[in-house]
Design an enzyme around this catalytic site. Structure first.
Site, PDB file in Angstrom:
ATOM      1  N   PRO A  19       0.855 -25.549 -14.601  1.00 38.51           N
ATOM      2  CA  PRO A  19       2.137 -25.607 -13.885  1.00 38.51           C
ATOM      3  C   PRO A  19       2.430 -27.050 -13.495  1.00 38.51           C
ATOM      4  O   PRO A  19       1.555 -27.744 -12.974  1.00 38.51           O
ATOM      5  CB  PRO A  19       1.868 -24.748 -12.637  1.00 38.51           C
ATOM      6  CG  PRO A  19       0.382 -24.712 -12.485  1.00 38.51           C
ATOM      7  CD  PRO A  19      -0.192 -24.861 -13.864  1.00 38.51           C
ATOM      8  N   ALA A  63       5.581 -29.099 -11.550  1.00 36.02           N
ATOM      9  CA  ALA A  63       6.889 -29.056 -10.889  1.00 36.02           C
ATOM     10  C   ALA A  63       7.838 -30.025 -11.585  1.00 36.02           C
ATOM     11  O   ALA A  63       7.469 -31.160 -11.894  1.00 36.02           O
ATOM     12  CB  ALA A  63       6.729 -29.432  -9.420  1.00 36.02           C
ATOM     13  N   CYS A  74      -2.345 -29.000  -4.285  1.00 35.26           N
ATOM     14  CA  CYS A  74      -1.417 -30.117  -4.101  1.00 35.26           C
ATOM     15  C   CYS A  74      -2.029 -31.198  -3.214  1.00 35.26           C
ATOM     16  O   CYS A  74      -2.460 -30.929  -2.097  1.00 35.26           O
ATOM     17  CB  CYS A  74      -0.104 -29.635  -3.489  1.00 35.26           C
ATOM     18  SG  CYS A  74       1.044 -30.996  -3.270  1.00 35.26           S
ATOM     19  N   LYS A 115      -5.515 -21.638  -8.512  1.00 31.10           N
ATOM     20  CA  LYS A 115      -5.719 -22.990  -9.037  1.00 31.10           C
ATOM     21  C   LYS A 115      -6.025 -23.904  -7.863  1.00 31.10           C
ATOM     22  O   LYS A 115      -5.301 -23.889  -6.865  1.00 31.10           O
ATOM     23  CB  LYS A 115      -4.462 -23.445  -9.776  1.00 31.10           C
ATOM     24  CG  LYS A 115      -4.573 -24.832 -10.392  1.00 31.10           C
ATOM     25  CD  LYS A 115      -3.453 -25.038 -11.402  1.00 31.10           C
ATOM     26  CE  LYS A 115      -3.449 -26.428 -11.984  1.00 31.10           C
ATOM     27  NZ  LYS A 115      -2.906 -27.422 -11.032  1.00 31.10           N
ATOM     28  N   ASN A 136      -9.750 -27.906 -15.825  1.00 30.61           N
ATOM     29  CA  ASN A 136      -8.502 -28.687 -15.881  1.00 30.61           C
ATOM     30  C   ASN A 136      -8.780 -30.139 -15.514  1.00 30.61           C
ATOM     31  O   ASN A 136      -9.513 -30.412 -14.573  1.00 30.61           O
ATOM     32  CB  ASN A 136      -7.488 -28.058 -14.909  1.00 30.61           C
ATOM     33  CG  ASN A 136      -6.207 -28.868 -14.759  1.00 30.61           C
ATOM     34  OD1 ASN A 136      -5.767 -29.142 -13.647  1.00 30.61           O
ATOM     35  ND2 ASN A 136      -5.597 -29.271 -15.856  1.00 30.61           N
ATOM     36  N   ASP A 172      -7.566 -34.105 -17.595  1.00 33.65           N
ATOM     37  CA  ASP A 172      -7.794 -35.114 -18.628  1.00 33.65           C
ATOM     38  C   ASP A 172      -8.088 -34.549 -20.008  1.00 33.65           C
ATOM     39  O   ASP A 172      -8.952 -35.059 -20.721  1.00 33.65           O
ATOM     40  CB  ASP A 172      -8.922 -36.072 -18.196  1.00 33.65           C
ATOM     41  CG  ASP A 172      -8.570 -36.820 -16.928  1.00 33.65           C
ATOM     42  OD1 ASP A 172      -7.382 -36.854 -16.564  1.00 33.65           O
ATOM     43  OD2 ASP A 172      -9.492 -37.367 -16.287  1.00 33.65           O
ATOM     44  N   GLY A 178      -2.220 -30.231 -18.666  1.00 36.11           N
ATOM     45  CA  GLY A 178      -1.019 -30.702 -17.987  1.00 36.11           C
ATOM     46  C   GLY A 178      -0.420 -31.916 -18.674  1.00 36.11           C
ATOM     47  O   GLY A 178       0.270 -31.815 -19.685  1.00 36.11           O
ATOM     48  N   ARG A 179      -0.730 -33.104 -18.134  1.00 36.37           N
ATOM     49  CA  ARG A 179      -0.043 -34.321 -18.565  1.00 36.37           C
ATOM     50  C   ARG A 179      -0.134 -34.591 -20.062  1.00 36.37           C
ATOM     51  O   ARG A 179       0.759 -35.213 -20.635  1.00 36.37           O
ATOM     52  CB  ARG A 179      -0.600 -35.516 -17.772  1.00 36.37           C
ATOM     53  CG  ARG A 179      -0.243 -35.473 -16.285  1.00 36.37           C
ATOM     54  CD  ARG A 179      -1.113 -36.444 -15.494  1.00 36.37           C
ATOM     55  NE  ARG A 179      -2.520 -36.052 -15.598  1.00 36.37           N
ATOM     56  CZ  ARG A 179      -3.549 -36.821 -15.283  1.00 36.37           C
ATOM     57  NH1 ARG A 179      -3.330 -38.034 -14.814  1.00 36.37           N
ATOM     58  NH2 ARG A 179      -4.788 -36.379 -15.428  1.00 36.37           N
TER      59      ARG A 179
END
Ligand code: FMN
Length: 397
Positions: free
Chosen positions: A29, A31, A114, A154, A216, A218, A240-241
């Protein structure tokens, strides 16, 4: 009479409650990024589970128009997945009930990772699992409210290296009925700096045995995903990224995992590896924008939103400063077409220059916490009232 051979289905590579996935891959996820437009684009390249942007439980319970739009899925999106963020067990449970009773999702993920100071300062995000009683209550109540829909958690490793929370929190979540635990192997203090500590994923996998552990942090290539599973023993990976400006990464991940499971030879996988020409990138950027127009119902807003993706899409490609600048201020699809037409679409994939880290990075930060937060692992009634603000102005994990 005809005899039909029984259909033999391969077992899923990752099961999250009743959801079986062909590859053990989850889109993280993010944002402002993983809206239905981006999820659809990623799904066109690969398999797995694609999680929504974070939805705050209070906004969902209040049914704000923006939130009701954010939780929508396209019919092609199956299984559907929504991430919730909240600090109050009752509000989180009410939000989960809306999603399940109104058949709006097949999976609920909860964000306890977060690191943003304005959130942790109020006791939300990665600060919350420190208060193990509250954390457990949230998971228990959401699991109960979600009924047959699997609920996952998460989290980060903890607040900082002296205040790790993940092992205890994961055990509490497992006991409370979570269907999987995903660990971003950094603390809130690490923010997005340095390297994710995959050894923490190994430790989590050694600690949690009854539900999947997802790693999760890298993963920038298909090989990184396989390496994380091989090195840590985790059951699946969350990416993610690495896919920012590279939705085809999900194709590479699928191929890499099919090699791992013996379904594909390494040579076959090599022929499937994404090597988009500049023309392929231009077409994908255009398609992403079209999907955003559908999502926002507004071409201007879609064009404003795609601007943040431009540098990620063009990373490593010889596209000049002027083109990048023009795309970063683009206001219509017609203008985008003109800019993209000025590129040499035949330019081949630049290789490693187009790969590797992208997106948030930065340096460690001293986590902001409410006063006396670290003095106890529980949060009594009055203290909980102050938490409510931790749900406002939240911008992701
Ligand atoms: C732009 C951005 C937004 C994010 N938003 C969320 C979010 O809403 N919920 C969440 O749990 N994590 C969020 N994250 C964290 C990611 O899900 C992921 O844990 C983190 O980026 C590490 O994985 P990676 O190294 O594959 O990027 C966000 C990350 C980025 C870069």
């Amino acid at each position: 009479m005809s005899i039909t051979a029984p259909v033999v289905q391969a077992p899923p590579k990752l099961s999250i409650g009743p959801i079986g996935l062909d590859v053990p891959v989850v889109l993280a996820p993010m944002a402002g990024i993983t809206n239905t437009a981006f999820r659809r684009l990623c799904r066109e390249f690969g398999a797995g589970l694609y999680v929504s942007e974070m939805i705050t439980s209070r906004a969902l319970v209040e049914r704000t128009p923006e939130t009701m739009r954010l939780i929508q899925h396209h019919p092609s999106e199956t299984p559907r997945s929504i991430q919730l963020y909240g600090v109050d067990p009752a509000t989180m449970a009410a939000a989960a009930r809306i999603l399940v009773e109104e058949d709006r999702t097949d999976h609920i993920d909860m964000n306890f990772g977060c690191p943003v100071p304005k959130v942790t300062r109020k006791g939300g995000g990665a600060a919350l699992p420190w208060k193990l009683d509250l954390f457990r209550e949230i998971v228990e109540q959401v699991v109960e409210a979600a009924g047959p829909v699997p609920v996952t958690v998460k989290m980060r490793k903890g607040i900082d290296s002296d205040h790790l929370t993940y092992l205890e929190a994961a055990k509490a979540a497992e006991g409370a009925g979570a269907a999987a635990i995903a660990l971003h192997a950094r603390t809130a203090a690490d923010f997005y700096s340095g390297q994710a500590d995959w050894s923490a994923i190994t430790r989590l996998k050694e600690t949690i045995s009854s539900i999947p552990v997802l790693g999760n942090g890298d993963i920038w290539s298909g090989e990184d995903g396989v390496r994380m599973m091989d090195e840590t023993g985790c059951d699946g990976v969350v990416v993610g990224r690495g896919c920012l400006g590279r939705p085809w990464l999900f194709g590479d991940l699928s191929a890499a995992f099919r090699v791992r499971s013996g379904e594909l030879s390494a040579a076959e996988a090599e022929t499937l590896r994404a090597a988009p020409s500049l023309g392929d990138v231009a077409k994908t950027l255009r398609r992403h924008t079209e999907l955003l127009v559908e999502f926002f119902g507004d071409e201007d807003r879609a064009c404003r939103d795609i601007r943040k993706h431009v540098a990620w899409y063009l990373k490593g490609y010889p596209a000049g400063h002027e083109v990048r600048a023009a795309l970063s201020t683009v206001t219509s699809l017609a203008a985008m077409d003109e800019i993209l037409a000025s590129l040499d679409w035949s330019l081949p994939y630049p290789g490693v220059d187009a790969e590797g880290p992208r997106g948030r990075a930065g340096s460690p930060k001293n986590p902001s916490l409410p006063e006396h937060w670290l003095e106890s692992r529980t949060l009594a009634g009055a203290g909980r009232a102050d938490l409510a603000d931790a749900e406002l102005s939240h911008s992701g994990g």
